[in-house]
Design a protein around this motif. Structure first.
Motif, PDB file in Angstrom:
ATOM      1  N   GLU A   1       0.864  -1.191   0.000  1.00 53.15           N
ATOM      2  CA  GLU A   1       0.000   0.000   0.000  1.00 53.15           C
ATOM      3  C   GLU A   1       0.893   1.232   0.000  1.00 53.15           C
ATOM      4  N   VAL A   2       0.582   2.211  -0.858  1.00 48.51           N
ATOM      5  CA  VAL A   2       1.197   3.534  -0.777  1.00 48.51           C
ATOM      6  C   VAL A   2       0.136   4.481  -0.234  1.00 48.51           C
ATOM      7  N   ASN A   3       0.401   5.027   0.940  1.00 49.82           N
ATOM      8  CA  ASN A   3      -0.577   5.904   1.579  1.00 49.82           C
ATOM      9  C   ASN A   3      -0.009   7.290   1.795  1.00 49.82           C
ATOM     10  N   GLU A   4      -0.875   8.281   1.623  1.00 53.91           N
ATOM     11  CA  GLU A   4      -0.525   9.674   1.890  1.00 53.91           C
ATOM     12  C   GLU A   4      -1.372  10.224   3.035  1.00 53.91           C
ATOM     13  N   GLN A   5      -0.696  10.684   4.068  1.00 54.90           N
ATOM     14  CA  GLN A   5      -1.290  11.498   5.124  1.00 54.90           C
ATOM     15  C   GLN A   5      -2.303  10.792   6.022  1.00 54.90           C
ATOM     16  N   CYS A   6      -2.125   9.500   6.256  1.00 53.95           N
ATOM     17  CA  CYS A   6      -3.112   8.842   7.115  1.00 53.95           C
ATOM     18  C   CYS A   6      -3.003   9.308   8.560  1.00 53.95           C
ATOM     19  N   VAL A   7      -1.815   9.772   8.990  1.00 51.64           N
ATOM     20  CA  VAL A   7      -1.705  10.316  10.343  1.00 51.64           C
ATOM     21  C   VAL A   7      -2.466  11.637  10.427  1.00 51.64           C
ATOM     22  N   GLN A   8      -2.270  12.491   9.440  1.00 49.20           N
ATOM     23  CA  GLN A   8      -2.949  13.788   9.438  1.00 49.20           C
ATOM     24  C   GLN A   8      -4.462  13.621   9.444  1.00 49.20           C
ATOM     25  N   TYR A   9      -4.952  12.663   8.659  1.00 57.42           N
ATOM     26  CA  TYR A   9      -6.399  12.485   8.539  1.00 57.42           C
ATOM     27  C   TYR A   9      -6.956  11.404   9.467  1.00 57.42           C
ATOM     28  N   GLN A  10      -6.095  10.872  10.335  1.00 58.67           N
ATOM     29  CA  GLN A  10      -6.510   9.910  11.353  1.00 58.67           C
ATOM     30  C   GLN A  10      -7.238   8.705  10.755  1.00 58.67           C
ATOM     31  N   GLU A  11      -6.622   8.100   9.735  1.00 54.73           N
ATOM     32  CA  GLU A  11      -7.240   6.961   9.089  1.00 54.73           C
ATOM     33  C   GLU A  11      -6.253   5.814   8.847  1.00 54.73           C
ATOM     34  N   CYS A  12      -5.156   5.785   9.609  1.00 52.82           N
ATOM     35  CA  CYS A  12      -4.138   4.750   9.397  1.00 52.82           C
ATOM     36  C   CYS A  12      -4.667   3.340   9.629  1.00 52.82           C
ATOM     37  N   ASP A  13      -5.649   3.190  10.497  1.00 50.52           N
ATOM     38  CA  ASP A  13      -6.178   1.860  10.775  1.00 50.52           C
ATOM     39  C   ASP A  13      -6.755   1.207   9.518  1.00 50.52           C
ATOM     40  N   LEU A  14      -7.191   2.020   8.553  1.00 51.97           N
ATOM     41  CA  LEU A  14      -7.732   1.459   7.323  1.00 51.97           C
ATOM     42  C   LEU A  14      -6.699   0.639   6.564  1.00 51.97           C
ATOM     43  N   PHE A  15      -5.425   1.004   6.716  1.00 52.56           N
ATOM     44  CA  PHE A  15      -4.370   0.391   5.907  1.00 52.56           C
ATOM     45  C   PHE A  15      -3.573  -0.679   6.654  1.00 52.56           C
ATOM     46  N   ARG A  16      -3.897  -0.864   7.919  1.00 52.58           N
ATOM     47  CA  ARG A  16      -3.156  -1.824   8.730  1.00 52.58           C
ATOM     48  C   ARG A  16      -3.276  -3.263   8.242  1.00 52.58           C
ATOM     49  N   PRO A  17      -4.349  -3.662   7.554  1.00 50.60           N
ATOM     50  CA  PRO A  17      -4.390  -5.042   7.054  1.00 50.60           C
ATOM     51  C   PRO A  17      -3.191  -5.437   6.198  1.00 50.60           C
ATOM     52  N   PHE A  18      -2.561  -4.485   5.507  1.00 46.13           N
ATOM     53  CA  PHE A  18      -1.371  -4.828   4.734  1.00 46.13           C
ATOM     54  C   PHE A  18      -0.234  -5.252   5.658  1.00 46.13           C
ATOM     55  N   VAL A  19      -0.017  -4.490   6.716  1.00 47.56           N
ATOM     56  CA  VAL A  19       1.044  -4.845   7.665  1.00 47.56           C
ATOM     57  C   VAL A  19       0.721  -6.165   8.348  1.00 47.56           C
ATOM     58  N   ALA A  20      -0.539  -6.375   8.684  1.00 52.13           N
ATOM     59  CA  ALA A  20      -0.944  -7.631   9.310  1.00 52.13           C
ATOM     60  C   ALA A  20      -0.663  -8.822   8.398  1.00 52.13           C
ATOM     61  N   ALA A  21      -0.685  -8.563   7.072  1.00 57.84           N
ATOM     62  CA  ALA A  21      -0.392  -9.614   6.103  1.00 57.84           C
ATOM     63  C   ALA A  21       1.092  -9.700   5.776  1.00 57.84           C
ATOM     64  N   GLY A  22       1.918  -8.926   6.487  1.00 58.70           N
ATOM     65  CA  GLY A  22       3.357  -8.944   6.258  1.00 58.70           C
ATOM     66  C   GLY A  22       3.797  -8.124   5.076  1.00 58.70           C
ATOM     67  N   LYS A  23       2.910  -7.245   4.587  1.00 62.61           N
ATOM     68  CA  LYS A  23       3.196  -6.420   3.416  1.00 62.61           C
ATOM     69  C   LYS A  23       3.405  -4.969   3.841  1.00 62.61           C
ATOM     70  N   PRO A  24       4.274  -4.216   3.148  1.00 66.72           N
ATOM     71  CA  PRO A  24       4.577  -2.855   3.598  1.00 66.72           C
ATOM     72  C   PRO A  24       3.471  -1.851   3.293  1.00 66.72           C
ATOM     73  N   VAL A  25       3.334  -0.888   4.189  1.00 61.65           N
ATOM     74  CA  VAL A  25       2.578   0.330   3.916  1.00 61.65           C
ATOM     75  C   VAL A  25       3.614   1.424   3.728  1.00 61.65           C
TER      76      VAL A  25
END
Length: 329
Positions: A260-284
């Protein structure tokens, strides 16, 4: 103070209906019998209104309970288990991989101690990518898969039916109908170009037209279908492929995309949406754009790099222009 605290002036319709010159007889012209009649009539009407209200309320409840409409949010899309989208011998980066992204121009500093560079597909040649490989670095090649950019070498191949509305803040750039056979043919050619240059993976941008005023019939389901098509094509060239933002379809794509390539999830408080990639051992691969970049105070850097919601992400701090400057976490 808000003017709503002021009492509303009484207008003509608010004045009393009592005429001060009326006699007692004219103001009390109803007999006891007629009064009882009107009281019973009013009570009957009131009971009828209550009964209708209860019936309507029950009907709405039944409709919502049966899934026949209402305003409840749609359920998340199920995971795509298309095996054609997951097969192939391609690079699979792991969670926590270090990276740098440079899209404004070809990178001038290739010596950073990172394992991955994300660079523009069209602005970089095969020799640049080969030079990265000699340093044991992987290369992700960026292109816009969901928007028309007027200055790309293949821009003339798009046709008018492919276009939607303009992208807000990007003059000349238009949303693309990703269901279009012509659009998909052009993207197939871009993937072929990426493979010929030696790209290890691709970063297809702007696939979230469903979440924007695109003027096109784009939905979360069509986005997943489009990414499935791109993944099958990319994997056929032994290239990886990732998701760009699009938090609503993470769960539907995490199984067949490699990062996953994510922009500004900390700023917009939405990082939890992308955590499934890390849980699957894949980078965000995560980017934050603080307003004071490149002169970022240490306190700002620490708040972004140490944000609990982004733990395990591969975070970099960049300017919006995505030039060579980077602050690594």
């Amino acid at each position: 103070m808000s003017p709503s605290w002021i009492s509303r002036p009484r207008d003509i319709g608010d004045k009393s209906d009592v005429n001060v010159n009326s006699s007692p007889v004219s103001r009390s012209c109803l007999s006891r019998k007629s009064k009882r009649f009107w009281m019973l009539l009013c009570a009957g009407i009131l009971l009828l209104i209550v009964a209708i209200g209860l019936a309507v309320g029950l009907g709405v409840g039944l409709t919502e309970g049966s899934g026949g409409g209402g305003t409840s949010p749609s359920p998340p899309l199920p995971s795509n288990n298309n095996t054609n989208a997951t097969s192939g011998d391609f690079w699979r980066p792991t969670a926590g991989s270090s990276w740098q992204i440079v899209l404004q121009n070809p990178p001038t500093d290739t010596s950073l101690n990172v394992s991955v560079y994300d660079i523009d597909l069209f602005d970089n040649n095969a020799s640049t990518i080969s030079a990265f490989h000699t340093q044991n670095k992987r290369v992700i090649c960026y292109f816009s898969a969901g928007s028309y950019e007027p200055n790309r070498p293949d821009s003339s191949q798009f046709t008018k039916p492919d276009f939607g509305k303009g992208l807000d803040g990007w003059p000349g750039e238009l949303w693309l109908d990703t269901n279009s056979t012509n659009v998909r043919s052009i993207m197939s050619a871009r993937l072929s170009l990426a493979a010929s240059k030696g790209c290890d993976g691709v970063d297809p941008d702007n696939i979230d037209g469903y979440d924007n005023d695109s003027g096109l019939d784009l939905t979360e389901s069509t986005a997943v279908d489009y990414l499935t098509f791109l993944a099958i094509e990319a994997h056929g060239y032994n290239m990886s492929i990732g998701l760009k933002n699009a938090g609503a379809i993470v769960n539907a794509t995490v199984d067949f995309l490699q990062w996953e390539v994510n922009e500004q999830c900390v700023q917009y408080q939405e990082c939890d949406l992308f955590r499934p990639f890390v849980a699957a051992g894949k980078p965000v691969f995560h980017i934050e754009y603080p307003s004071d970049a490149p002169a970022v105070p240490l306190s700002t850097k620490n708040s972004l790099c140490d944000a609990p919601s982004a733990q395990g992400f591969s975070t970099v701090i960049k300017e919006m222009s995505l030039n060579d400057w980077v602050e690594e976490c």
